[in-house]
Design a protein around this motif. Structure first.
Motif, mmCIF file in Angstrom:
data_model
loop_
_atom_site.group_PDB
_atom_site.id
_atom_site.type_symbol
_atom_site.label_atom_id
_atom_site.label_comp_id
_atom_site.label_asym_id
_atom_site.label_seq_id
_atom_site.Cartn_x
_atom_site.Cartn_y
_atom_site.Cartn_z
ATOM 1 N N THR A 37 0.849 -1.182 0.000
ATOM 2 C CA THR A 37 0.000 0.000 0.000
ATOM 3 C C THR A 37 0.888 1.235 0.000
ATOM 4 O OG1 THR A 37 -1.702 -1.166 1.263
ATOM 5 C CG2 THR A 37 -1.824 1.237 1.228
ATOM 6 N N PRO A 38 0.662 2.203 -0.884
ATOM 7 C CA PRO A 38 1.499 3.402 -0.917
ATOM 8 C C PRO A 38 1.594 4.055 0.458
ATOM 9 C CG PRO A 38 0.030 3.374 -2.801
ATOM 10 C CD PRO A 38 -0.391 2.237 -1.928
ATOM 11 N N GLY A 39 2.828 4.370 0.863
ATOM 12 C CA GLY A 39 3.081 4.928 2.181
ATOM 13 C C GLY A 39 3.791 3.949 3.097
ATOM 14 N N GLN A 40 3.800 2.660 2.717
ATOM 15 C CA GLN A 40 4.461 1.666 3.560
ATOM 16 C C GLN A 40 5.981 1.746 3.432
ATOM 17 O OE1 GLN A 40 2.351 -2.047 2.406
ATOM 18 N NE2 GLN A 40 1.629 -2.093 4.522
ATOM 19 N N VAL A 41 6.661 1.096 4.376
ATOM 20 C CA VAL A 41 8.115 1.103 4.433
ATOM 21 C C VAL A 41 8.656 -0.320 4.320
ATOM 22 C CG1 VAL A 41 8.153 3.169 5.879
ATOM 23 C CG2 VAL A 41 8.189 0.913 6.953
ATOM 24 N N VAL A 42 9.955 -0.407 4.051
ATOM 25 C CA VAL A 42 10.662 -1.694 4.075
ATOM 26 C C VAL A 42 11.975 -1.510 4.831
ATOM 27 C CG1 VAL A 42 9.695 -2.651 1.951
ATOM 28 C CG2 VAL A 42 11.739 -1.203 1.830
ATOM 29 N N CYS A 85 26.102 0.207 -5.319
ATOM 30 C CA CYS A 85 25.614 -1.061 -5.857
ATOM 31 C C CYS A 85 25.241 -0.920 -7.335
ATOM 32 C CB CYS A 85 24.401 -1.541 -5.069
ATOM 33 S SG CYS A 85 24.787 -2.138 -3.403
ATOM 34 N N ILE A 86 25.407 -2.009 -8.070
ATOM 35 C CA ILE A 86 25.091 -2.007 -9.493
ATOM 36 C C ILE A 86 24.021 -3.067 -9.774
ATOM 37 C CG2 ILE A 86 27.370 -1.174 -10.157
ATOM 38 C CD1 ILE A 86 28.104 -4.030 -10.919
ATOM 39 N N PRO A 87 23.294 -2.921 -10.881
ATOM 40 C CA PRO A 87 22.285 -3.913 -11.232
ATOM 41 C C PRO A 87 22.874 -5.325 -11.278
ATOM 42 C CG PRO A 87 22.020 -1.981 -12.594
ATOM 43 C CD PRO A 87 23.289 -1.779 -11.814
ATOM 44 N N GLY A 88 22.121 -6.259 -10.726
ATOM 45 C CA GLY A 88 22.578 -7.643 -10.651
ATOM 46 C C GLY A 88 23.039 -8.030 -9.262
ATOM 47 N N GLU A 89 23.497 -7.046 -8.486
ATOM 48 C CA GLU A 89 23.853 -7.326 -7.099
ATOM 49 C C GLU A 89 22.583 -7.491 -6.270
ATOM 50 O OE1 GLU A 89 28.201 -5.312 -6.524
ATOM 51 O OE2 GLU A 89 26.472 -4.052 -6.081
ATOM 52 N N LYS A 90 22.745 -8.064 -5.072
ATOM 53 C CA LYS A 90 21.579 -8.360 -4.254
ATOM 54 C C LYS A 90 21.534 -7.495 -3.001
ATOM 55 C CE LYS A 90 21.125 -13.113 -5.896
ATOM 56 N NZ LYS A 90 21.109 -14.554 -5.526
ATOM 57 N N VAL A 91 20.321 -7.201 -2.581
ATOM 58 C CA VAL A 91 20.084 -6.422 -1.374
ATOM 59 C C VAL A 91 19.063 -7.177 -0.535
ATOM 60 C CG1 VAL A 91 18.241 -5.067 -2.459
ATOM 61 C CG2 VAL A 91 19.474 -4.124 -0.509
ATOM 62 N N LEU A 92 19.184 -7.072 0.790
ATOM 63 C CA LEU A 92 18.240 -7.726 1.687
ATOM 64 C C LEU A 92 17.086 -6.766 1.982
ATOM 65 C CD1 LEU A 92 20.803 -9.313 4.187
ATOM 66 C CD2 LEU A 92 19.541 -10.481 2.367
ATOM 67 N N VAL A 93 15.866 -7.217 1.769
ATOM 68 C CA VAL A 93 14.695 -6.357 1.917
ATOM 69 C C VAL A 93 13.586 -7.117 2.653
ATOM 70 C CG1 VAL A 93 13.032 -4.875 0.737
ATOM 71 C CG2 VAL A 93 15.276 -5.290 -0.302
ATOM 72 N N SER A 94 12.910 -6.416 3.552
ATOM 73 C CA SER A 94 11.773 -7.001 4.250
ATOM 74 C C SER A 94 10.511 -6.861 3.402
ATOM 75 C CB SER A 94 11.543 -6.299 5.587
ATOM 76 O OG SER A 94 11.000 -5.003 5.371
ATOM 77 N N GLU A 95 9.434 -7.471 3.850
ATOM 78 C CA GLU A 95 8.141 -7.206 3.236
ATOM 79 C C GLU A 95 7.662 -5.833 3.709
ATOM 80 O OE1 GLU A 95 5.290 -10.263 3.785
ATOM 81 O OE2 GLU A 95 6.419 -11.736 2.616
ATOM 82 N N PRO A 96 6.816 -5.175 2.952
ATOM 83 C CA PRO A 96 6.341 -3.832 3.334
ATOM 84 C C PRO A 96 5.434 -3.876 4.564
ATOM 85 C CG PRO A 96 5.958 -4.290 1.005
ATOM 86 C CD PRO A 96 6.304 -5.586 1.640
ATOM 87 N N TYR A 97 5.475 -2.814 5.337
ATOM 88 C CA TYR A 97 4.592 -2.666 6.491
ATOM 89 C C TYR A 97 4.476 -1.185 6.824
ATOM 90 C CZ TYR A 97 8.931 -2.139 9.158
ATOM 91 O OH TYR A 97 10.141 -1.704 9.624
ATOM 92 N N GLY A 98 3.633 -0.846 7.792
ATOM 93 C CA GLY A 98 3.505 0.539 8.230
ATOM 94 C C GLY A 98 2.078 1.048 8.109
ATOM 95 N N SER A 99 1.799 2.144 8.792
ATOM 96 C CA SER A 99 0.431 2.688 8.874
ATOM 97 C C SER A 99 0.303 4.089 8.282
ATOM 98 C CB SER A 99 -0.010 2.720 10.343
ATOM 99 O OG SER A 99 0.880 3.489 11.127
ATOM 100 N N PHE A 100 1.358 4.604 7.665
ATOM 101 C CA PHE A 100 1.322 5.933 7.034
ATOM 102 C C PHE A 100 0.810 5.752 5.602
ATOM 103 C CE2 PHE A 100 3.470 9.676 5.044
ATOM 104 C CZ PHE A 100 3.005 10.670 5.887
ATOM 105 N N GLY A 102 -1.628 6.008 2.145
ATOM 106 C CA GLY A 102 -2.389 6.891 1.293
ATOM 107 C C GLY A 102 -3.810 6.376 1.103
ATOM 108 N N THR A 103 -4.744 7.304 0.927
ATOM 109 C CA THR A 103 -6.148 6.955 0.703
ATOM 110 C C THR A 103 -6.707 7.828 -0.417
ATOM 111 O OG1 THR A 103 -7.095 8.598 2.225
ATOM 112 C CG2 THR A 103 -6.357 6.496 3.180
ATOM 113 N N LYS A 104 -7.977 7.632 -0.734
ATOM 114 C CA LYS A 104 -8.641 8.437 -1.750
ATOM 115 C C LYS A 104 -9.147 9.772 -1.192
ATOM 116 C CE LYS A 104 -10.150 4.463 -4.496
ATOM 117 N NZ LYS A 104 -11.326 3.757 -5.065
#
Length: 221
Positions: A37-42, A85-100, A102-104
């Motif tokens: 959801t737009p506004g979430q963080v990782v 970092c360059i394309p092809g390298e790897k980064v560790l990322v969580s799933e998105p979460y957070g309560s900030f 966006g809505t309509k």
């Protein structure tokens, strides 16, 4: 980078792009296997030796890649290496979460610096109706994505610049801009940036009659 103490698992993602969009400011893109959801963080890290840092997603939720926006902190453990970092390298990322989130609903988005990231995500996800974006920076080259934002938002995109001037920017901080408005509309106010801006803007909005529950904030460090 937004503050949040949620503990979660990080998984490897392949970096697909790394652009320096302004001096010392990078936009990193990587594979996106999840919805968000737009506004979430990782949370992001390059290894398991150092704690991850938290960043707002800076891409639309219909795009095939995810992105984060960050400025290089010379004494930091992550951003100097991440910027290289360059394309092809790897980064560790969580799933998105957070309560900030966006809505309509009608809203004013107020950001400073890279705090524009969650609002750009909302913008790229199509949440532009009844929205006004106010972005404050020190220098003109820090108005990230300005051509795209100006073309779509037109008069609902306000640039505030405190140390340089041009014909299409407000000469001062975002708090100066808001303080100069006699009557604010009854909408939601989203604040994203450094703590001092968020606190000052929240107090200013309340002093102008905005209900506390209509103010949502995300603090960057």
């Amino acid at each position: 980078m937004a503050e949040n103490k949620k503990v979660t698992t990080l998984k490897e993602h392949v970096i697909t792009g790394n652009s320096e969009i302004s001096p010392g400011v990078h936009l990193i893109t990587f594979e996106r296997p999840w919805n968000f959801t737009p506004g979430q963080v990782v949370k992001i890290a390059l290894n398991n030796e150092h704690p991850p840092r938290i960043y707002s997603l800076c891409s639309g939720n219909n795009e095939t890649e995810a992105a984060v926006l960050f400025n290089i902190k010379e004494d930091g453990l992550l951003t100097p290496k991440l910027s290289g970092c360059i394309p092809g390298e790897k980064v560790l990322v969580s799933e998105p979460y957070g309560s900030f989130l966006g809505t309509k609903d009608a809203a004013w988005w107020i950001a400073t610096g890279t705090g524009i990231a969650p609002f750009y995500s909302m913008f790229r996800s199509g949440q532009t109706k009844n929205k006004k974006l106010i972005h404050g920076v020190s220098y003109l080259n820090q108005f990230y994505f300005e051509d795209e934002l100006e073309w779509k938002l037109e008069e609902n995109y306000v640039r505030c610049c405190s140390r340089e001037s041009s014909c299409n920017t407000f000469p001062g901080r975002v708090t100066d801009y808001i303080n100069g408005i006699e009557k604010l509309p009854e909408v939601k106010y989203y604040l994203c940036g450094k703590a001092i801006m968020v606190v000052e803007m929240r107090d200013l909005l309340i002093s102008k009659g905005v209900p506390f529950e209509n103010i949502l904030a995300e603090i960057y460090f």
